[in-house]
Design an enzyme around this catalytic site. Structure first.
Site, PDB file in Angstrom:
ATOM      1  N   ASP A  30      -8.958  -0.967   3.170  1.00 42.60           N
ATOM      2  CA  ASP A  30      -8.313  -0.385   4.785  1.00 42.60           C
ATOM      3  C   ASP A  30      -9.138  -1.489   5.627  1.00 42.60           C
ATOM      4  O   ASP A  30      -8.779  -1.526   6.891  1.00 42.60           O
ATOM      5  CB  ASP A  30      -8.407   1.297   4.671  1.00 42.60           C
ATOM      6  CG  ASP A  30      -7.441   1.514   3.225  1.00 42.60           C
ATOM      7  OD1 ASP A  30      -6.349   0.569   3.913  1.00 42.60           O
ATOM      8  OD2 ASP A  30      -7.579   2.496   2.456  1.00 42.60           O
ATOM      9  N   ASP A  50       0.952  -1.360   0.095  1.00 39.47           N
ATOM     10  CA  ASP A  50       0.326   0.238   0.126  1.00 39.47           C
ATOM     11  C   ASP A  50       1.261   1.404   0.027  1.00 39.47           C
ATOM     12  O   ASP A  50       0.154   2.529  -0.383  1.00 39.47           O
ATOM     13  CB  ASP A  50      -0.871  -0.136   1.059  1.00 39.47           C
ATOM     14  CG  ASP A  50      -1.498   0.622   1.133  1.00 39.47           C
ATOM     15  OD1 ASP A  50      -2.489   1.356  -0.093  1.00 39.47           O
ATOM     16  OD2 ASP A  50      -2.349   1.449   2.327  1.00 39.47           O
TER      17      ASP A  50
END
Length: 449
Positions: free
Chosen positions: A367, A266
């Site tokens: 997330d 990420d």
């Protein structure tokens, strides 16, 4: 040849019969001219003292410099206050949905044994960890992680390419199929296991009717229009369902290694110049388009319901204008003025709401999923210890606060996983290996601190 209807001819005759042969006065036009002249005169009168004052202040360079410095300082202070205000507001806006998602996952893990039973693995993690050798188990977990991250990377690049070349219909179809699977099949599995756990009897027609209503409303809210809070609730629910699937079918060691690797991925995907997620965000910003709501949780309206409301209001105003009585010019003028005032008020209300909507913070559903996977794995594998689960929960919220703080400082898209996942892993292993044995020893000796 176009010809007016008879009713329109009659109206024209009635209208012309009311007009006298003399040229009518134009009081509104003259009044407007007089009013504008009066405004210009008063404007010049009001500006004269300012001009003299400016002429007096021009030689004094220190005074003008001090005023400029004070104005700049005031603007900076206002910007700082605005940043702090909306920063705190954004923290609260994200704390609530993240907390709700993790609470749903932890409550399910603690009550429904189906999601803690290991009876299979994902196709993306083919290597089994059912071995006594630590080295072989670690190697299999690393291989599973490499395969999983590779699949995520390939699918992300594929999505970015589709978006770059404007294959919107294909993306919508892909997301709709994913949402259908989550809202119907995974919801059916979830409700079936919950009903079995709590011994709730329900016939299949009723269950299918409940799932159909739940899924249909969810598809409408996510992919079309719906109340903002209902859309947010559905996004939280599908994130929790996806997290529960990962918790059940990911091997234990592979899950922890994947969490660490996904945070690094990420970080690179968002911050690297050619990162896929960064390219996706930049392309959306260049086109001035919102990212698909099935991928992003937004605290503000993305496909705003206000659009439908404003369109309805415009339609009503148009109907009012169309139904004006043409035989009464005074009534027509008053109705047009009322409609114009209503339109101005509607536009002012929409413009006043737009800044708040634009200030809404957005968080990817991935997330939510990996936050919940971390807390759910802690609840499932930490011997049922609540200290470890709460420690991971607090660590994720601390990391989210720091991420939002950095977002307010840098004012650009930032990865939300690295800080939270790093804190969560540190808190998990330290609490599970240090705090929990210490607490067990104190409890066995009946010592309380």
């Amino acid at each position: 040849m176009i010809k007016l209807s008879d009713s329109e001819d009659e109206e024209c005759n009635e209208r012309t019969s009311l007009i006298t042969s003399e040229s009518p006065p134009l009081p509104s036009y003259q009044d407007g001219v007089q009013a504008s002249e009066g405004l210009e005169t008063s404007y010049h009168r009001e500006r004269q003292p300012d001009s003299t004052q400016n002429n007096e202040d021009v030689p004094n360079g220190r005074t003008s410099g001090a005023d400029a410095y004070n104005s700049e300082t005031t603007v900076e202070n206002e910007e700082e206050e605005l940043t702090l205000k909306y920063g705190a507001r954004h923290v609260i806006m994200l704390f609530v949905p993240v907390t709700l998602c993790m609470v749903v996952v932890v409550a399910t893990i603690k009550s429904v044994s189906f999601y803690t039973e290991k009876d299979g693995q994902l196709i993306y993690t083919p290597f089994s960890e059912d071995t006594t050798s630590v080295g072989e188990r670690l190697l299999n977990s690393v291989l599973n992680t490499l395969i999983m991250i590779s699949v995520i990377l390939v699918m992300t690049i594929f999505l970015v390419l589709l978006y770059k070349y404007r294959c919107y219909k294909f993306i919508h179809g892909w997301l709709i199929l994913s949402s259908l699977m989550l809202l119907f099949m995974f919801t059916y599995i979830y409700l079936s296991e919950v009903f079995k756990t709590y011994n709730i009897a329900m016939d299949y027609p009723t269950l299918f009717m409940v799932i159909w209503n739940f899924g249909a409303v969810g598809m409408i809210c996510i992919h079309w229009k719906g109340p903002l809070q209902l859309q947010q609730a559905y996004l939280i629910m599908i994130s929790a369902l996806m997290a529960l699937v990962f918790i059940k079918y990911l091997p234990e060691w592979s899950a922890w290694v994947i969490l660490g690797a996904i945070s690094v991925y990420d970080l690179l995907a968002v911050l690297c110049p050619k990162g896929p997620l960064r390219m996706l965000v930049e392309t959306a910003q260049e086109r001035n388009e919102p990212i698909f709501p099935a991928l992003i949780y937004s605290s503000a309206m993305m496909w705003t319901v206000g659009m439908a409301d404003s369109a309805t209001a415009d339609g009503r105003m148009n109907q009012q204008v169309q139904h004006i009585d043409r035989n009464t010019p005074e009534g027509a003028n008053s109705t047009v003025e009322d409609a114009a005032e209503t339109r101005i008020q509607t536009q002012s209300n929409l413009s006043s709401e737009d800044p708040d909507e634009e200030r809404g913070v957005k968080l990817g559903l991935g997330d939510f999923i990996f936050y919940s996977v971390l807390v759910g794995k802690a609840a499932a594998t930490a011997s049922g210890d609540w200290n470890t689960t709460l420690a991971c929960f607090v660590a994720i919220l601390i990391g989210l606060c720091l991420t939002l703080l950095l977002l307010a400082v840098f004012k650009k898209a930032l990865p939300a996983l690295p800080i939270s996942i790093t804190f969560g892993l540190i808190f998990y292993f330290s609490t599970d290996n240090i705090v929990r044995p210490f607490m067990d020893t104190l409890a066995s000796h009946q010592m309380y601190i």
